[in-house]
Design a protein around this motif. Structure first.
Motif, PDB file in Angstrom:
ATOM      1  N   PHE A 263       0.863  -1.198   0.000  1.00  0.00           N
ATOM      2  CA  PHE A 263       0.000   0.000   0.000  1.00  0.00           C
ATOM      3  C   PHE A 263       0.886   1.229   0.000  1.00  0.00           C
ATOM      4  O   PHE A 263       2.089   1.147   0.257  1.00  0.00           O
ATOM      5  CB  PHE A 263      -0.915   0.020   1.220  1.00  0.00           C
ATOM      6  N   GLU A 264       0.264   2.348  -0.269  1.00  0.00           N
ATOM      7  CA  GLU A 264       0.987   3.621  -0.182  1.00  0.00           C
ATOM      8  C   GLU A 264       1.143   3.978   1.297  1.00  0.00           C
ATOM      9  O   GLU A 264       0.185   3.902   2.066  1.00  0.00           O
ATOM     10  CB  GLU A 264       0.147   4.678  -0.904  1.00  0.00           C
ATOM     11  N   LEU A 265       2.347   4.363   1.703  1.00  0.00           N
ATOM     12  CA  LEU A 265       2.526   4.774   3.097  1.00  0.00           C
ATOM     13  C   LEU A 265       1.766   6.071   3.383  1.00  0.00           C
ATOM     14  O   LEU A 265       1.639   6.925   2.506  1.00  0.00           O
ATOM     15  CB  LEU A 265       4.015   5.003   3.399  1.00  0.00           C
ATOM     16  N   THR A 266       1.275   6.195   4.586  1.00  0.00           N
ATOM     17  CA  THR A 266       0.655   7.472   4.948  1.00  0.00           C
ATOM     18  C   THR A 266       1.760   8.510   5.158  1.00  0.00           C
ATOM     19  O   THR A 266       2.925   8.155   5.359  1.00  0.00           O
ATOM     20  CB  THR A 266      -0.139   7.358   6.269  1.00  0.00           C
TER      21      THR A 266
ATOM     22  N   GLN B 144       3.598   7.921   8.342  1.00  0.00           N
ATOM     23  CA  GLN B 144       4.561   6.805   8.273  1.00  0.00           C
ATOM     24  C   GLN B 144       5.841   7.238   7.571  1.00  0.00           C
ATOM     25  O   GLN B 144       6.949   6.943   8.015  1.00  0.00           O
ATOM     26  CB  GLN B 144       3.940   5.603   7.542  1.00  0.00           C
TER      27      GLN B 144
ATOM     28  N   VAL C 268      -3.550   2.190  17.950  1.00  0.00           N
ATOM     29  CA  VAL C 268      -3.767   0.857  17.385  1.00  0.00           C
ATOM     30  C   VAL C 268      -4.242   0.988  15.943  1.00  0.00           C
ATOM     31  O   VAL C 268      -5.128   1.773  15.643  1.00  0.00           O
ATOM     32  CB  VAL C 268      -4.837   0.044  18.161  1.00  0.00           C
ATOM     33  N   GLY C 269      -3.623   0.235  15.059  1.00  0.00           N
ATOM     34  CA  GLY C 269      -4.025   0.242  13.660  1.00  0.00           C
ATOM     35  C   GLY C 269      -3.410   1.348  12.835  1.00  0.00           C
ATOM     36  O   GLY C 269      -3.711   1.494  11.645  1.00  0.00           O
ATOM     37  N   SER C 270      -2.543   2.147  13.432  1.00  0.00           N
ATOM     38  CA  SER C 270      -1.970   3.260  12.673  1.00  0.00           C
ATOM     39  C   SER C 270      -0.849   2.789  11.745  1.00  0.00           C
ATOM     40  O   SER C 270      -0.370   3.554  10.909  1.00  0.00           O
ATOM     41  CB  SER C 270      -1.446   4.338  13.630  1.00  0.00           C
ATOM     42  N   GLY C 271      -0.429   1.544  11.871  1.00  0.00           N
ATOM     43  CA  GLY C 271       0.559   0.999  10.939  1.00  0.00           C
ATOM     44  C   GLY C 271       1.997   1.130  11.408  1.00  0.00           C
ATOM     45  O   GLY C 271       2.878   1.585  10.674  1.00  0.00           O
ATOM     46  N   LYS C 272       2.247   0.663  12.619  1.00  0.00           N
ATOM     47  CA  LYS C 272       3.605   0.725  13.149  1.00  0.00           C
ATOM     48  C   LYS C 272       4.475  -0.409  12.600  1.00  0.00           C
ATOM     49  O   LYS C 272       5.681  -0.267  12.460  1.00  0.00           O
ATOM     50  CB  LYS C 272       3.577   0.650  14.693  1.00  0.00           C
ATOM     51  N   THR C 273       3.816  -1.537  12.270  1.00  0.00           N
ATOM     52  CA  THR C 273       4.587  -2.717  11.877  1.00  0.00           C
ATOM     53  C   THR C 273       5.444  -2.459  10.642  1.00  0.00           C
ATOM     54  O   THR C 273       6.607  -2.861  10.584  1.00  0.00           O
ATOM     55  CB  THR C 273       3.636  -3.896  11.612  1.00  0.00           C
TER      56      THR C 273
ATOM     57  N   PRO D  51      -4.285   4.883   8.327  1.00  0.00           N
ATOM     58  CA  PRO D  51      -4.314   4.510   6.912  1.00  0.00           C
ATOM     59  C   PRO D  51      -5.680   4.859   6.316  1.00  0.00           C
ATOM     60  O   PRO D  51      -6.680   4.836   7.031  1.00  0.00           O
ATOM     61  CB  PRO D  51      -4.121   2.993   6.938  1.00  0.00           C
TER      62      PRO D  51
ATOM     63  N   ARG E  70     -10.191   3.650   6.476  1.00  0.00           N
ATOM     64  CA  ARG E  70     -10.592   3.031   7.730  1.00  0.00           C
ATOM     65  C   ARG E  70     -11.977   3.536   8.106  1.00  0.00           C
ATOM     66  O   ARG E  70     -12.210   4.729   8.157  1.00  0.00           O
ATOM     67  CB  ARG E  70      -9.588   3.439   8.794  1.00  0.00           C
TER      68      ARG E  70
HETATM   69  P1  ADP Z   1      -0.363  -1.106  14.677  1.00  0.00           P
HETATM   70  O1  ADP Z   1       0.152   0.276  14.638  1.00  0.00           O
HETATM   71  O2  ADP Z   1      -1.551  -1.245  15.556  1.00  0.00           O
HETATM   72  O3  ADP Z   1       0.705  -2.119  14.958  1.00  0.00           O
HETATM   73  P2  ADP Z   1      -0.421  -2.418  12.148  1.00  0.00           P
HETATM   74  O4  ADP Z   1       0.959  -2.155  11.774  1.00  0.00           O
HETATM   75  O5  ADP Z   1      -0.770  -3.773  12.628  1.00  0.00           O
HETATM   76  O6  ADP Z   1      -0.909  -1.368  13.215  1.00  0.00           O
HETATM   77  O7  ADP Z   1      -1.339  -2.007  10.926  1.00  0.00           O
HETATM   78  C1  ADP Z   1      -2.734  -2.197  10.984  1.00  0.00           C
HETATM   79  C2  ADP Z   1      -3.263  -2.593   9.635  1.00  0.00           C
HETATM   80  O8  ADP Z   1      -3.173  -1.491   8.741  1.00  0.00           O
HETATM   81  C3  ADP Z   1      -2.486  -3.722   9.023  1.00  0.00           C
HETATM   82  O9  ADP Z   1      -3.412  -4.614   8.421  1.00  0.00           O
HETATM   83  C4  ADP Z   1      -1.625  -3.034   7.959  1.00  0.00           C
HETATM   84  O10 ADP Z   1      -1.359  -3.869   6.874  1.00  0.00           O
HETATM   85  C5  ADP Z   1      -2.493  -1.859   7.555  1.00  0.00           C
HETATM   86  N1  ADP Z   1      -1.748  -0.682   7.080  1.00  0.00           N
HETATM   87  C6  ADP Z   1      -0.655  -0.157   7.650  1.00  0.00           C
HETATM   88  N2  ADP Z   1      -0.241   0.937   6.980  1.00  0.00           N
HETATM   89  C7  ADP Z   1      -1.101   1.115   5.957  1.00  0.00           C
HETATM   90  C8  ADP Z   1      -1.214   2.074   4.900  1.00  0.00           C
HETATM   91  N3  ADP Z   1      -0.355   3.075   4.776  1.00  0.00           N
HETATM   92  N4  ADP Z   1      -2.240   1.941   4.046  1.00  0.00           N
HETATM   93  C9  ADP Z   1      -3.127   0.926   4.172  1.00  0.00           C
HETATM   94  N5  ADP Z   1      -3.066  -0.009   5.136  1.00  0.00           N
HETATM   95  C10 ADP Z   1      -2.079   0.071   6.024  1.00  0.00           C
END
Ligand code: ADP
Ligand code: MG
Length: 701
Positions: A269-272, A275, A300-305, A451, A454
């Motif tokens: 996906f495109e990074l926010t 990110q 939670v869900g902001s895409g830290k991984t 992201p 949502r």
């Molecule tokens: P957390 O910050 O809670 O660890 P995650 O890294 O698990 O969040 O990301 C939550 C979900 O959002 C995952 O399914 C991930 O693939 C998705 N995600 C992360 N970054 C983006 C993005 N820039 N665009 C779309 N989806 C994203």
């Protein structure tokens, strides 16, 4: 004043003596003159006003009245007797009442002589009364020190029992001011004083104890709070500067083939924007010679991984290994699976190490780690074991920081001769200025953007009595193919009771959602790890529609098809926990719901929490409310509470002063890191004295 005077043991102060000295020491931590002048009042009684009896309000309030006692009588009642005086002025009459110490009062009170009384009034049976008033003859009152705002000092039951009343403490402070002539060494530089128009240290100390008026009290409070927060910030910031200068880190200066390949060809996906910004911040840290110590905050869900993953790729690009540590096996497993998928076909070697990895597999992992074949190791606490040795660990990432202590973070440092770069990720949003105070030794990055696409989670509050409607709603969602969490609180002190609640709840869910139409998972703390994993696995694979659980699912688990989170006894959860739990849903494309179930009995604070949850999804907003309700010590756990040992300032309420203090501390250290300039001599002296007391240079645990 000779500054050493303040080090005089308190026993030498006139009016103290060995007995009182001991009590002051054990009860209030007062051992020296300095300790006593730094005992700041909690509040002040405003004695600038004199009320007439006919001006008294029916609401209970502390007031000061001038009048005479015209009559005294003892009234017998069921439990003991009370002494009642009628007290009059030229506008009316009221009663003064004593339940204790009646003999002394009877013998010492004078009838028909003007007194000044002070106390809290009650309105009862058509007249005002004041129990246990403070009393002073008007003639004495006129002679006394003109204290208009009376300080109320912190106290304890034992102090009261030993006769060290508020009045005694106040007198001791007065005595101390006489002995020291009220002169205190200035602790702030001339520049700051004139810039912020602060009053001097001596004037502030006088007015914090004996305010001349409201305005001077306010200025004294501001000055002393500023001073306290300024030195706290100075300490945190210079600690960080020193770490950056003294502790060498690996320089990841290669451009990054894996990183670029992943970015251009494998990113799903495109990074926010957030990110991207955070990755840039991390990248620039890794490219200096200093060791990175960064906190990554993101809801939670902001895409830290993905940020973690891309940072690890940078490490590998530069010939180093990386590890990612998570607080639970489930979460470590999910990270492993997710990251393995993302890295498919990129040629990075990755392994999972948890407590339940077989011994033979573990041995292989150990070997590959040591010979450098493995690039990324993901796991739980198992990573910290001494047996786990890396060939060259360059970056260590810790997920969900609040589950790990500072000591564990320190352990990561020693996995290498040169400490690896450290990135700590947390989903517990902390207001930024507070984070800077609590994690002052860390740099901070924030992902403050979700992201795209949502759907926001709809949150409602329902009473237990509406359970049938909630069940009907659940059936509808399951019919649509969705999955549901039902979470029960688990609070250690009453584990047995909690367990019973959970099992009762489970049984009623099983009754209403019978086999074979419905499949239900249950996970709780008393289960064996393997059974937990099994039940969790069924839910993750979609084989069960309902997951009944205690808060073990709190952290990190990812089931995008789950769209409903039901929280039982929601009034018993803290705000940040409610928010974390809610974050388990809303991960897929479907509209998600969070239902907060409670009884009808709700405290005011519980109501505020529920209302906050139903009105916002913003983790930072929730954190602010949480902070106001609970205070920072609670929020952070005990490990960080040491630095919050503030005497007068309040990190939450005095946030604006904190910001100003931080600004000045930064300015000064930027310009003059060693505090060498003449202008900063006062600051350097004060600071090094504080440093001696707290041993703050000893910054590596
Ligand atoms: P957390 O910050 O809670 O660890 P995650 O890294 O698990 O969040 O990301 C939550 C979900 O959002 C995952 O399914 C991930 O693939 C998705 N995600 C992360 N970054 C983006 C993005 N820039 N665009 C779309 N989806 C994203
Ligand atoms: Mg996560």
């Amino acid at each position: 004043m000779n500054p050493n005077v303040l080090q005089t043991p308190i026993v030498y102060l006139k009016g103290v003596g060995p007995n009182r000295a001991e009590t002051l020491g054990t009860e209030l931590g007062i051992h020296t003159y300095r300790d006593l002048v730094n005992l700041f009042p909690n509040r002040y009684l405003d004695k600038t006003q004199y009320y007439k009896i006919n001006q008294l309000q029916r609401s209970s309030a502390e007031v000061q009245v001038v009048g005479k006692i015209v009559h005294l009588k003892t009234v017998d009642q069921k439990r003991g007797r009370r002494l009642v005086a009628s007290f009059v002025d030229d506008t009316g009459q009221m009663e003064l009442v004593w339940f204790r110490g009646q003999k002394w009062i009877r013998e010492n009170l004078k009838l028909n002589v003007p007194y000044v009384i002070f106390g809290r009034t009650n309105w009862f049976n058509g007249s005002f009364s004041m129990p246990h008033p403070e009393m002073e003859l008007l003639s004495e009152h006129k002679k006394g020190l003109k204290i208009t705002m009376q300080p109320i000092y912190p106290s304890t039951e034992k102090l009261g029992n030993k006769g060290i009343t508020n009045r005694v403490i106040s007198k001791l402070v007065e005595q101390l001011f006489m002995e020291t002539q009220g002169k205190f060494v200035e602790t702030l530089s001339h520049g700051i004083l004139s810039d912020l128009k602060l009053i001097s240290k001596s004037e502030a100390m006088l007015n914090i104890h004996f305010p001349k008026n409201q305005e001077l009290l306010a200025r004294a409070q501001f000055r002393l709070k500023f001073e306290e927060l300024f030195y706290l910030q100075l300490q945190l910031i210079s600690k960080k500067l020193i770490r950056k200068q003294k502790i060498k880190g690996f320089n990841f200066n290669k451009v990054g083939e894996l990183f670029n390949d992943f970015y251009s060809n494998h990113l799903p996906f495109e990074l926010t924007g957030a990110q991207k910004r955070v990755i840039k911040e991390i990248r620039s840290d890794l490219g200096t010679n200093a060791q990175m110590n960064r906190l990554l905050q993101g809801d939670v869900g902001s895409g830290k991984t993905i940020v973690a993953l891309m940072s690890m790729l940078l490490a590998i690009d530069n010939g180093f290994q990386a590890c990612l540590m998570a607080p639970t096996e489930i979460l470590a497993g999910q990270h492993f699976k997710g990251i393995e998928e993302l890295l498919d076909g990129i040629g990075v070697q990755i392994a999972l190490l948890t407590g339940s990895v077989k011994k033979s597999d573990r041995k292989i992992i150990h070997e590959q780690l040591e010979n450098g074949e493995l690039h990324i190791l993901i796991g739980t606490h198992a990573l910290l074991e001494d047996k786990v040795m890396f060939n060259n660990l360059g970056l260590a990432i810790v997920d969900e920081q609040h589950r790990f202590g500072v000591a564990q973070r320190a352990k990561l440092w020693h996995k290498n001769d040169i400490p690896p770069h450290i990135l700590v990720m947390t989903a517990t949003p902390i207001p930024r200025t507070l984070a800077m105070s609590l994690y002052g030794d860390l740099d901070i990055s924030v992902i403050d953007e979700m992201p795209p696409g949502r759907k926001s989670i709809t949150t409602v509050h329902r009473y237990d009595t509406n359970r049938l409607k909630v069940f009907a709603f659940m059936r509808d969602e399951i019919k649509k193919g969705r999955q549901i969490y039902i979470v029960y609180p688990l609070i250690q002190e009453s584990e047995a009771l909690d367990y019973k609640d959970l099992m009762d709840g489970y049984e009623s869910v099983v009754r209403d959602f019978p086999l074979p139409d419905y499949q239900i998972s249950i996970v709780h703390g008393k289960m064996k790890a393997v059974d937990k994993e099994y039940e969790m696995g069924r839910f993750v694979r979609g084989e069960t529609q309902i997951m009944v659980a205690t808060t073990v699912i709190e952290v990190g688990v990812n089931v995008p098809n789950a769209s409903v989170m039901i929280i039982e006894s929601a009034e018993r959860f803290g705000l940040s926990q409610l928010h974390q739990l809610r974050g388990r849903v809303g991960r897929g494309a479907d509209q998600s719901y969070c239902i907060l179930m409670t009884s009808h009995k709700l405290s005011a604070e519980a109501k505020t929490r529920l209302q906050t949850m139903t009105s916002t999804n913003d983790g930072f907003e929730i954190a602010e409310v949480d902070l106001k309700l609970r205070g920072p010590g609670d929020l952070m756990g005990t490990q960080q509470s040491g630095i919050l040992n503030l005497k007068i300032a309040d990190i939450v309420k005095d946030n604006d002063i904190l910001k100003t203090a931080r600004y000045y501390a930064l300015q000064i250290l930027n310009r003059d890191p060693g505090l060498q300039e003449v202008e900063h001599r006062i600051i350097r002296n004060t600071y090094s004295k504080l440093a001696q007391d707290k041993n703050i240079w000893n910054y590596i645990s």
